[in-house]
Design an enzyme around this catalytic site. Structure first.
Site, PDB file in Angstrom:
ATOM      1  N   HIS A   1      52.989 151.093  91.808  1.00 57.92           N
ATOM      2  CA  HIS A   1      53.920 151.018  90.699  1.00 57.92           C
ATOM      3  C   HIS A   1      55.122 150.461  90.821  1.00 57.92           C
ATOM      4  CE1 HIS A   1      54.715 151.920  86.465  1.00 57.92           C
ATOM      5  NE2 HIS A   1      55.837 152.457  87.073  1.00 57.92           N
TER       6      HIS A   1
ATOM      7  N   TYR B   1      58.038 147.029  88.966  1.00 66.96           N
ATOM      8  CA  TYR B   1      59.203 147.008  89.154  1.00 66.96           C
ATOM      9  C   TYR B   1      59.926 145.705  89.815  1.00 66.96           C
ATOM     10  CZ  TYR B   1      58.686 151.092  86.350  1.00 66.96           C
ATOM     11  OH  TYR B   1      58.361 151.870  85.082  1.00 66.96           O
TER      12      TYR B   1
ATOM     13  N   HIS C   1      47.954 146.034  78.204  1.00 66.67           N
ATOM     14  CA  HIS C   1      49.328 146.562  78.666  1.00 66.67           C
ATOM     15  C   HIS C   1      50.027 145.822  79.799  1.00 66.67           C
ATOM     16  CE1 HIS C   1      52.758 148.977  80.343  1.00 66.67           C
ATOM     17  NE2 HIS C   1      51.933 149.216  81.495  1.00 66.67           N
ATOM     18  N   PHE C   2      49.048 145.122  80.761  1.00 70.25           N
ATOM     19  CA  PHE C   2      49.918 144.586  81.732  1.00 70.25           C
ATOM     20  C   PHE C   2      50.221 142.987  81.522  1.00 70.25           C
ATOM     21  CE2 PHE C   2      45.879 144.763  84.358  1.00 70.25           C
ATOM     22  CZ  PHE C   2      45.672 143.541  84.363  1.00 70.25           C
ATOM     23  N   HIS C   3      49.363 142.669  80.495  1.00 66.51           N
ATOM     24  CA  HIS C   3      49.467 141.102  79.803  1.00 66.51           C
ATOM     25  C   HIS C   3      50.906 141.028  79.164  1.00 66.51           C
ATOM     26  CE1 HIS C   3      45.664 140.064  81.787  1.00 66.51           C
ATOM     27  NE2 HIS C   3      46.142 138.961  81.727  1.00 66.51           N
TER      28      HIS C   3
ATOM     29  N   ARG D   1      37.567 147.735  81.314  1.00 68.61           N
ATOM     30  CA  ARG D   1      38.264 146.601  82.041  1.00 68.61           C
ATOM     31  C   ARG D   1      37.202 145.916  83.246  1.00 68.61           C
ATOM     32  NH1 ARG D   1      43.216 149.002  85.662  1.00 68.61           N
ATOM     33  NH2 ARG D   1      43.248 146.483  86.085  1.00 68.61           N
ATOM     34  N   ARG D   2      37.462 144.932  83.818  1.00 72.63           N
ATOM     35  CA  ARG D   2      36.978 144.425  84.948  1.00 72.63           C
ATOM     36  C   ARG D   2      35.394 144.583  84.865  1.00 72.63           C
ATOM     37  NH1 ARG D   2      40.875 147.567  89.630  1.00 72.63           N
ATOM     38  NH2 ARG D   2      42.193 145.998  89.650  1.00 72.63           N
TER      39      ARG D   2
HETATM   40 FE1  HAS Z   1      52.793 149.781  83.426  1.00 74.57          FE
HETATM   41  C1  HAS Z   1      49.373 150.376  84.311  1.00 74.57           C
HETATM   42  C2  HAS Z   1      53.006 153.298  82.930  1.00 74.57           C
HETATM   43  C3  HAS Z   1      55.970 149.444  82.505  1.00 74.57           C
HETATM   44  C4  HAS Z   1      52.487 146.877  84.587  1.00 74.57           C
HETATM   45  N1  HAS Z   1      51.068 148.880  84.295  1.00 74.57           N
HETATM   46  C5  HAS Z   1      50.008 149.054  84.810  1.00 74.57           C
HETATM   47  C6  HAS Z   1      49.312 148.059  85.349  1.00 74.57           C
HETATM   48  C7  HAS Z   1      50.342 147.073  85.407  1.00 74.57           C
HETATM   49  C8  HAS Z   1      51.521 147.497  85.084  1.00 74.57           C
HETATM   50  C9  HAS Z   1      50.193 145.700  86.278  1.00 74.57           C
HETATM   51  O1  HAS Z   1      51.296 155.883  83.252  1.00 74.57           O
HETATM   52  C10 HAS Z   1      47.627 148.107  85.735  1.00 74.57           C
HETATM   53  C11 HAS Z   1      47.776 148.229  87.110  1.00 74.57           C
HETATM   54  C12 HAS Z   1      46.030 148.380  87.537  1.00 74.57           C
HETATM   55  O2  HAS Z   1      45.626 147.144  87.965  1.00 74.57           O
HETATM   56  O3  HAS Z   1      45.530 149.329  87.292  1.00 74.57           O
HETATM   57  N2  HAS Z   1      54.265 151.091  82.615  1.00 74.57           N
HETATM   58  C13 HAS Z   1      54.126 152.553  82.611  1.00 74.57           C
HETATM   59  C14 HAS Z   1      55.375 153.179  82.335  1.00 74.57           C
HETATM   60  C15 HAS Z   1      56.344 151.795  82.164  1.00 74.57           C
HETATM   61  C16 HAS Z   1      55.383 150.692  82.621  1.00 74.57           C
HETATM   62  C17 HAS Z   1      55.783 154.457  81.948  1.00 74.57           C
HETATM   63  N3  HAS Z   1      53.980 148.420  83.500  1.00 74.57           N
HETATM   64  C18 HAS Z   1      55.212 148.427  83.181  1.00 74.57           C
HETATM   65  C19 HAS Z   1      55.932 146.989  83.638  1.00 74.57           C
HETATM   66  C20 HAS Z   1      54.894 146.373  83.998  1.00 74.57           C
HETATM   67  C21 HAS Z   1      53.795 147.150  84.257  1.00 74.57           C
HETATM   68  C22 HAS Z   1      57.477 146.624  83.396  1.00 74.57           C
HETATM   69  C23 HAS Z   1      54.932 145.125  84.813  1.00 74.57           C
HETATM   70  C24 HAS Z   1      56.050 144.240  84.734  1.00 74.57           C
HETATM   71  N4  HAS Z   1      51.444 151.429  83.502  1.00 74.57           N
HETATM   72  C25 HAS Z   1      51.978 152.716  83.432  1.00 74.57           C
HETATM   73  C26 HAS Z   1      50.652 153.555  83.716  1.00 74.57           C
HETATM   74  C27 HAS Z   1      49.528 152.952  84.124  1.00 74.57           C
HETATM   75  C28 HAS Z   1      50.102 151.509  83.947  1.00 74.57           C
HETATM   76  C29 HAS Z   1      50.657 155.125  83.516  1.00 74.57           C
HETATM   77  C30 HAS Z   1      48.059 153.405  84.551  1.00 74.57           C
HETATM   78  C31 HAS Z   1      47.184 153.266  83.338  1.00 74.57           C
HETATM   79  C32 HAS Z   1      45.808 153.492  83.801  1.00 74.57           C
HETATM   80  O4  HAS Z   1      45.162 154.749  83.571  1.00 74.57           O
HETATM   81  O5  HAS Z   1      45.378 152.877  84.675  1.00 74.57           O
HETATM   82  C33 HAS Z   1      57.854 151.846  81.884  1.00 74.57           C
HETATM   83  O6  HAS Z   1      58.595 151.515  82.665  1.00 74.57           O
HETATM   84  C34 HAS Z   1      58.071 151.469  80.527  1.00 74.57           C
HETATM   85  C35 HAS Z   1      59.557 151.592  80.015  1.00 74.57           C
HETATM   86  C36 HAS Z   1      60.042 150.554  79.095  1.00 74.57           C
HETATM   87  C37 HAS Z   1      60.655 150.611  77.945  1.00 74.57           C
HETATM   88  C38 HAS Z   1      61.123 149.558  76.942  1.00 74.57           C
HETATM   89  C39 HAS Z   1      62.445 149.217  76.874  1.00 74.57           C
HETATM   90  C40 HAS Z   1      62.683 147.994  76.098  1.00 74.57           C
HETATM   91  C41 HAS Z   1      63.348 146.846  76.252  1.00 74.57           C
HETATM   92  C42 HAS Z   1      63.603 145.519  75.546  1.00 74.57           C
HETATM   93  C43 HAS Z   1      64.592 145.799  74.431  1.00 74.57           C
HETATM   94  C44 HAS Z   1      64.336 144.641  73.603  1.00 74.57           C
HETATM   95  C45 HAS Z   1      65.647 143.837  73.305  1.00 74.57           C
HETATM   96  C46 HAS Z   1      65.434 142.944  72.232  1.00 74.57           C
HETATM   97  C47 HAS Z   1      67.255 144.381  73.478  1.00 74.57           C
HETATM   98  C48 HAS Z   1      61.137 151.976  77.521  1.00 74.57           C
HETATM   99  C49 HAS Z   1      64.253 147.164  77.798  1.00 74.57           C
HETATM  100  C50 HAS Z   1      65.458 143.528  70.842  1.00 74.57           C
HETATM  101  C51 HAS Z   1      66.261 142.681  70.007  1.00 74.57           C
HETATM  102  C52 HAS Z   1      66.307 142.727  68.682  1.00 74.57           C
HETATM  103  C53 HAS Z   1      67.005 142.036  68.017  1.00 74.57           C
HETATM  104  C54 HAS Z   1      64.951 143.245  67.947  1.00 74.57           C
END
Ligand code: HAS
Length: 563
Positions: free
Chosen positions: A233, A237, A384-386, A449-450
């Site tokens: 995890h 980050y 999700h991860f793409h 998947r996979r």
């Molecule tokens: Fe994830 C699985 C939970 C973030 C990557 N994640 C994965 C896997 C990868 C991955 C590679 O809880 C698969 C691993 C595998 O092969 O099995 N993930 C989370 C959570 C977050 C999260 C809670 N993941 C990421 C990020 C990744 C990433 C970042 C890569 C860089 N993930 C999971 C969980 C799994 C998981 C489970 C396991 C699933 C399973 O069962 O296998 C959090 O960090 C997300 C928080 C993000 C936010 C968004 C904030 C938004 C922002 C943009 C603002 C936009 C602006 C522009 C300012 C709350 C900062 C707007 C402007 C306008 C004008 C409209």
């Protein structure tokens, strides 16, 4: 001479520092490896979507899991790590300076990583490591695969030590001054990476290498998976934080604004350090053998790690709005008009930010204990991860490349290349929306998947999924065109663009900004709190796993399948 050198590094009136040719060569070499990896890994990705949709079968007996492993390892582990280290070295060179000795040590780190990459690549290409990028036991690879990965990690640790030493030296020369924001961020990211990768290093050295060499008859599967996700995890980050570095401290300069809050940016990074590691169980929610109470505790901690990303979203909106209003754009959303939509250095990372809104929401769904049961091991997770790493992070990295490469090679980003970059960004956005969207939907319909088409082709479900798989093949093909274009742009920027002086954009604080509290530079405190949280989240369940998990896997290679 020594005095002159010191001035080049530390004379405040000449900040940000100039990057020497030798330094530029080091940073660019990391970037070259990253983009070569992108080309190879992208081709493997295209092949996968075509195989999964049943459009092609692989020739010469090539195994689906061989290309899937190559795709995952080369993009998720190799491309990202080289780009991040190259970029971070450049940030450090620009903000705190890199001495000759530090540069030479960084080269050692690079060559150790290259040696490891070569070992891992050979075993994958020979079909002796079809174990995917997570290399879950009891899938077993050739020992050289694990040794290769260990070397890549050791090489990255050398980079970390160089970065820490750079700040240590800078602080000695600048008593009482706060570490420059970007250098602070690099220190935190490498601290997180080092603490996290200890887990995978232990798994590889203590479990996988002896097992694959035949010295150990069995392997404790649950321990190995737990150690992997202790690392896995924070790994995501480690990819995200360099993108956040660009969002907080580089994008404001590109849009003609200032950093919204230096303290908020530092606090977000410190919180990411605290909460990104003690959460690995959210990848193991469906696994037996882990006490549900500890799974629940780590789910709560996962929701804590969402907070710094929400702070980042807030900070980005504030930067955009304040800059727009200063330029005289009023109204509720009028400030949106001022953003430099035609500047690819802004557009690519901005689309990355937009993608992180659904990407983050998807992460919160994954982390929600019960909902995880719906999506776990389905292709939703791949979607999700793409949308996170392959869109939010990669588009930001592309956005960085447009100015970093010409800056380092002494060339310029011309209007023509900028236009190509905008086309590339649009192609990427369209391709990823189609592919990742289809993956999310097929996952909700139970698509695994996979798994290759040969495993489920012809079944009733396969008929239901057919349109989504076709969409993935179409999206994958569009993305591959995007990769070819990006590689072309990188070659142009590195070797053929007109000579010139491209800006290294680093934003400044507002003139009347509140001073950043001194305690942020107390790295020891942040690391101590991180370790305490890890010990809290892992000690009892880990001891429980070691004492009570079932005996290890049989001493033979298990058939490869969905894990
Ligand atoms: Fe994830 C699985 C939970 C973030 C990557 N994640 C994965 C896997 C990868 C991955 C590679 O809880 C698969 C691993 C595998 O092969 O099995 N993930 C989370 C959570 C977050 C999260 C809670 N993941 C990421 C990020 C990744 C990433 C970042 C890569 C860089 N993930 C999971 C969980 C799994 C998981 C489970 C396991 C699933 C399973 O069962 O296998 C959090 O960090 C997300 C928080 C993000 C936010 C968004 C904030 C938004 C922002 C943009 C603002 C936009 C602006 C522009 C300012 C709350 C900062 C707007 C402007 C306008 C004008 C409209």
């Amino acid at each position: 001479m020594a005095m002159e050198k010191l001035e080049r590094f530390y004379d405040k009136s000449r900040l940000p520092l100039t990057i020497s040719k030798q330094e530029a060569r080091l940073y660019m070499t990391f970037i070259y490896v990253a983009f070569i990896s992108l080309a190879i890994g992208g081709l493997m990705g295209l092949l996968q979507t075509l195989v999964r949709s049943g459009t092609i079968t692989l020739p010469w007996g090539i195994d689906y899991y061989q290309i899937l492993t190559l795709h995952g390892v080369i993009l998720a582990l190799i491309m990202t790590t080289y780009f991040i280290i190259g970029f971070q070295h450049a940030l450090m060179g620009k903000t705190v300076g890199m001495s000759d000795k530090q540069r030479k040590t960084a080269w050692i780190g690079f060559w150790v990583m290259v040696l490891g990459t070569t070992f891992a690549a050979i075993t994958i290409l020979l079909g002796r490591a079809n174990v995917l990028y997570t290399f879950y036991a009891p899938l077993k690879a050739h020992p050289l695969f694990y040794i290769g990965l260990a070397l890549v990690i050791i090489g990255s640790w050398i980079a970390a030590f160089v970065n820490w030493h750079q700040v240590y030296k800078w602080k000695k020369e600048h008593p009482g001054e706060k570490t420059p924001l970007l250098a602070f961020m690099v220190v935190i990211n490498m601290a997180m990476w080092f603490i996290a990768s200890l887990g995978v290093a232990v798994a590889v050295l203590v479990q996988f290498i002896p097992w694959s060499l035949g010295y150990a008859e069995t392997i404790n599967v649950l321990v190995s998976r737990t150690l992997f996700w202790y690392f896995g995890h924070p790994l995501v980050y480690f990819w995200l934080l360099p993108a956040y570095m660009a969002w907080y401290a580089i994008i404001p300069k590109i849009i003609g604004g200032k950093i919204f809050s230096d303290s908020l940016a530092r606090l977000a990074f410190v919180l990411l350090l605290f909460f990104s590691i003690p959460v690995g169980f959210h990848h193991q929610l469906t696994e037996p053998g882990i006490d549900p109470t500890w799974k629940f505790i780590q789910v709560v901690l996962t929701f804590m790690v969402v907070i710094p990303s929400l702070m980042t979203a807030f900070s980005m909106f504030a930067t955009f709005e304040i800059t727009g209003r200063k330029k005289g754009f009023g109204g509720l959303f009028g400030w949106l008009k001022h953003l430099p939509w035609k500047d690819v250095r802004f557009l690519a990372p901005f689309i990355g930010m937009l993608a992180f809104i659904p990407g983050g929401a998807g992460g919160i769904i994954n982390a929600s204990h019960q909902m995880n049961a719906v999506v776990h091991n389905t292709i939703w997770v791949t979607g999700h991860f793409h949308i996170t790493v392959a869109t939010t992070v990669i588009l930001t990295f592309f956005g960085i490349a447009y100015w970093l490469i010409p800056h380092l090679t002494g060339r310029t980003l011309t209007p023509a290349i900028n236009r190509l970059g905008i086309i590339q960004t649009i192609i990427w956005t369209v391709g990823m929306t189609i592919m990742s969207g289809a993956m999310h939907i097929q996952g909700l319909l139970g698509g695994p998947r996979r798994s290759s088409y040969s495993e489920y082709g012809g079944t009733e479900q396969a008929t239901e999924w057919i349109w989504y798989q076709a969409a993935q093949a179409i999206g994958g093909t569009i993305l591959f065109i995007g990769i070819i274009l990006m590689v072309y742009i990188v070659i142009k920027l590195a070797f053929f663009a007109p000579k010139g002086n491209e800006e290294f954009p680093i934003a400044e604080e507002e003139e009347n900004a509140e001073p950043t509290p001194k305690f942020f530079d107390n790295y020891k405190l942040w690391v101590a709190i991180t370790i305490a949280l890890i010990l809290f989240a892992y000690t009892i369940p880990f001891v429980d796993i070691i004492q009570n998990s079932p005996p290890g896997s049989p001493p033979f290679d298990w058939p490869i399948g969905n894990s």
